[in-house]
Write an enzyme that holds these catalytic residues in place. Structure first.
Site, PDB file in Angstrom:
ATOM      1  N   GLY A  75     -32.605  32.049  37.231  1.00  0.00           N
ATOM      2  CA  GLY A  75     -31.503  31.552  36.412  1.00  0.00           C
ATOM      3  C   GLY A  75     -31.773  31.460  34.925  1.00  0.00           C
ATOM      4  O   GLY A  75     -30.920  30.985  34.176  1.00  0.00           O
ATOM      5  N   TRP A  77     -31.906  33.729  32.490  1.00  0.00           N
ATOM      6  CA  TRP A  77     -30.991  34.482  31.626  1.00  0.00           C
ATOM      7  C   TRP A  77     -29.631  33.804  31.540  1.00  0.00           C
ATOM      8  O   TRP A  77     -29.038  33.718  30.470  1.00  0.00           O
ATOM      9  CB  TRP A  77     -30.860  35.926  32.130  1.00  0.00           C
ATOM     10  CG  TRP A  77     -31.985  36.809  31.680  1.00  0.00           C
ATOM     11  CD1 TRP A  77     -33.251  36.425  31.378  1.00  0.00           C
ATOM     12  CD2 TRP A  77     -31.926  38.226  31.471  1.00  0.00           C
ATOM     13  NE1 TRP A  77     -34.003  37.516  31.002  1.00  0.00           N
ATOM     14  CE2 TRP A  77     -33.209  38.632  31.053  1.00  0.00           C
ATOM     15  CE3 TRP A  77     -30.936  39.176  31.627  1.00  0.00           C
ATOM     16  CZ2 TRP A  77     -33.516  39.958  30.767  1.00  0.00           C
ATOM     17  CZ3 TRP A  77     -31.233  40.507  31.344  1.00  0.00           C
ATOM     18  CH2 TRP A  77     -32.512  40.894  30.912  1.00  0.00           C
ATOM     19  N   ASP A  94     -27.701  37.394  43.484  1.00  0.00           N
ATOM     20  CA  ASP A  94     -29.094  37.626  43.850  1.00  0.00           C
ATOM     21  C   ASP A  94     -29.259  37.386  45.339  1.00  0.00           C
ATOM     22  O   ASP A  94     -28.581  36.544  45.927  1.00  0.00           O
ATOM     23  CB  ASP A  94     -30.029  36.694  43.067  1.00  0.00           C
ATOM     24  CG  ASP A  94     -31.425  37.283  42.905  1.00  0.00           C
ATOM     25  OD1 ASP A  94     -32.066  37.593  43.934  1.00  0.00           O
ATOM     26  OD2 ASP A  94     -31.864  37.441  41.762  1.00  0.00           O
ATOM     27  N   ASP A 110     -26.598  40.578  48.534  1.00  0.00           N
ATOM     28  CA  ASP A 110     -27.225  41.815  48.077  1.00  0.00           C
ATOM     29  C   ASP A 110     -26.267  42.557  47.156  1.00  0.00           C
ATOM     30  O   ASP A 110     -25.151  42.908  47.554  1.00  0.00           O
ATOM     31  CB  ASP A 110     -27.579  42.675  49.293  1.00  0.00           C
ATOM     32  CG  ASP A 110     -28.387  43.920  48.927  1.00  0.00           C
ATOM     33  OD1 ASP A 110     -28.568  44.180  47.724  1.00  0.00           O
ATOM     34  OD2 ASP A 110     -28.833  44.608  49.857  1.00  0.00           O
ATOM     35  N   ASP A 134     -31.707  42.058  35.287  1.00  0.00           N
ATOM     36  CA  ASP A 134     -33.159  41.890  35.249  1.00  0.00           C
ATOM     37  C   ASP A 134     -33.729  42.183  36.638  1.00  0.00           C
ATOM     38  O   ASP A 134     -34.795  41.699  37.002  1.00  0.00           O
ATOM     39  CB  ASP A 134     -33.519  40.467  34.802  1.00  0.00           C
ATOM     40  CG  ASP A 134     -34.938  40.377  34.256  1.00  0.00           C
ATOM     41  OD1 ASP A 134     -35.434  41.381  33.721  1.00  0.00           O
ATOM     42  OD2 ASP A 134     -35.554  39.303  34.372  1.00  0.00           O
ATOM     43  N   LYS A 174     -33.404  46.054  32.902  1.00  0.00           N
ATOM     44  CA  LYS A 174     -34.846  46.276  32.921  1.00  0.00           C
ATOM     45  C   LYS A 174     -35.150  47.620  33.565  1.00  0.00           C
ATOM     46  O   LYS A 174     -34.630  47.947  34.624  1.00  0.00           O
ATOM     47  CB  LYS A 174     -35.541  45.155  33.689  1.00  0.00           C
ATOM     48  CG  LYS A 174     -37.050  45.362  33.840  1.00  0.00           C
ATOM     49  CD  LYS A 174     -37.760  44.080  34.212  1.00  0.00           C
ATOM     50  CE  LYS A 174     -37.319  43.514  35.535  1.00  0.00           C
ATOM     51  NZ  LYS A 174     -37.999  42.240  35.861  1.00  0.00           N
TER      52      LYS A 174
END
Length: 224
Positions: A75, A77, A94, A110, A134, A174
């Site tokens: 959490g 971000w 998530d 998912d 991320d 990322k």
């Protein structure tokens, strides 16, 4: 404190129940200034400073109204966005459980599931103007496999962004060493006015992670 004025590095006692790699990880955590700063500032992870540093460079968050956080756990971000843009609507997703964050809708599912994009859209009153990811796949120890699995997540995140972003919106994700794969890079360049790679100072020197920052989304561009 040493004569130089620096705190001495903390060493972790060896244990038969702990592997050498886990001992090294624990020592790194104990001596990491970003970990200490995160605790002091109330952030859930050191990763918060990666977003803060990227925001300082690219101006990602200011003015954001609707934000999607892919791979939200734990959490950090989302906490940064809440602080920088307190009026923004934020939804995160998530597989891992994430402790509640005031003002943030959290979906424990998912992202690769067929119904995930619709579930994310349902939490926002309009198109997102910032999609951030991320996400990274769980590693199996095989470099090529790990790279392919993580880049698969990045590609899925990029497609979600190009199909849902508001005009002028931003996508950040990322990626691993070597930057964005050619096909994915071409996709982003086609849909965004600016596509750049960056490695924020908060990323560990030995880490293979980089971030791709795509800004100025151009809607109405058909995919090949």
């Amino acid at each position: 404190m040493t004569r130089s004025g620096r705190d001495p590095e903390k060493r972790v006692r060896k244990s038969r129940k702990r592997t050498a790699s886990s001992t090294r990880w624990l020592e790194r955590q104990l001596n990491d200034p970003y970990v200490k700063k995160a605790k002091a500032d109330g952030y859930r992870s050191r990763a918060a400073y990666k977003l803060i540093e990227l925001d300082e460079r690219f101006g990602l968050i200011r003015g954001a109204k609707r934000v999607v956080d892919l791979g939200i756990a734990p959490g950090g971000w989302a906490q940064v966005v809440r602080k920088q843009a307190p009026r923004a609507a934020i939804v995160g997703i998530d597989l891992l459980p994430t402790e509640p964050i005031e003002g943030v809708a959290i979906l424990e599912m998912d992202f690769m599931a067929d119904h995930a994009p619709a579930a994310l859209q349902a939490e926002l009153d309009g198109k997102p103007d910032l999609v951030m990811s991320d996400m990274a796949a769980n590693t199996v120890g095989h470099k090529q496999t790990d790279h392919l699995r993580t880049m698969g997540l990045v590609e899925a995140a990029a497609w979600f962004a190009t199909e849902n972003l508001e005009e002028g919106g931003t996508f950040i994700a990322k990626v691993l060493a070597g930057g964005t794969d050619t096909d994915l890079l071409n996709l982003l360049k086609k849909h965004f006015k600016s596509v750049k790679h960056a490695k924020p100072p908060a990323s560990r020197k030995g880490s293979s992670e980089w971030y791709v920052v795509a800004q100025g989304f151009k809607p109405g561009v058909e995919a090949d």
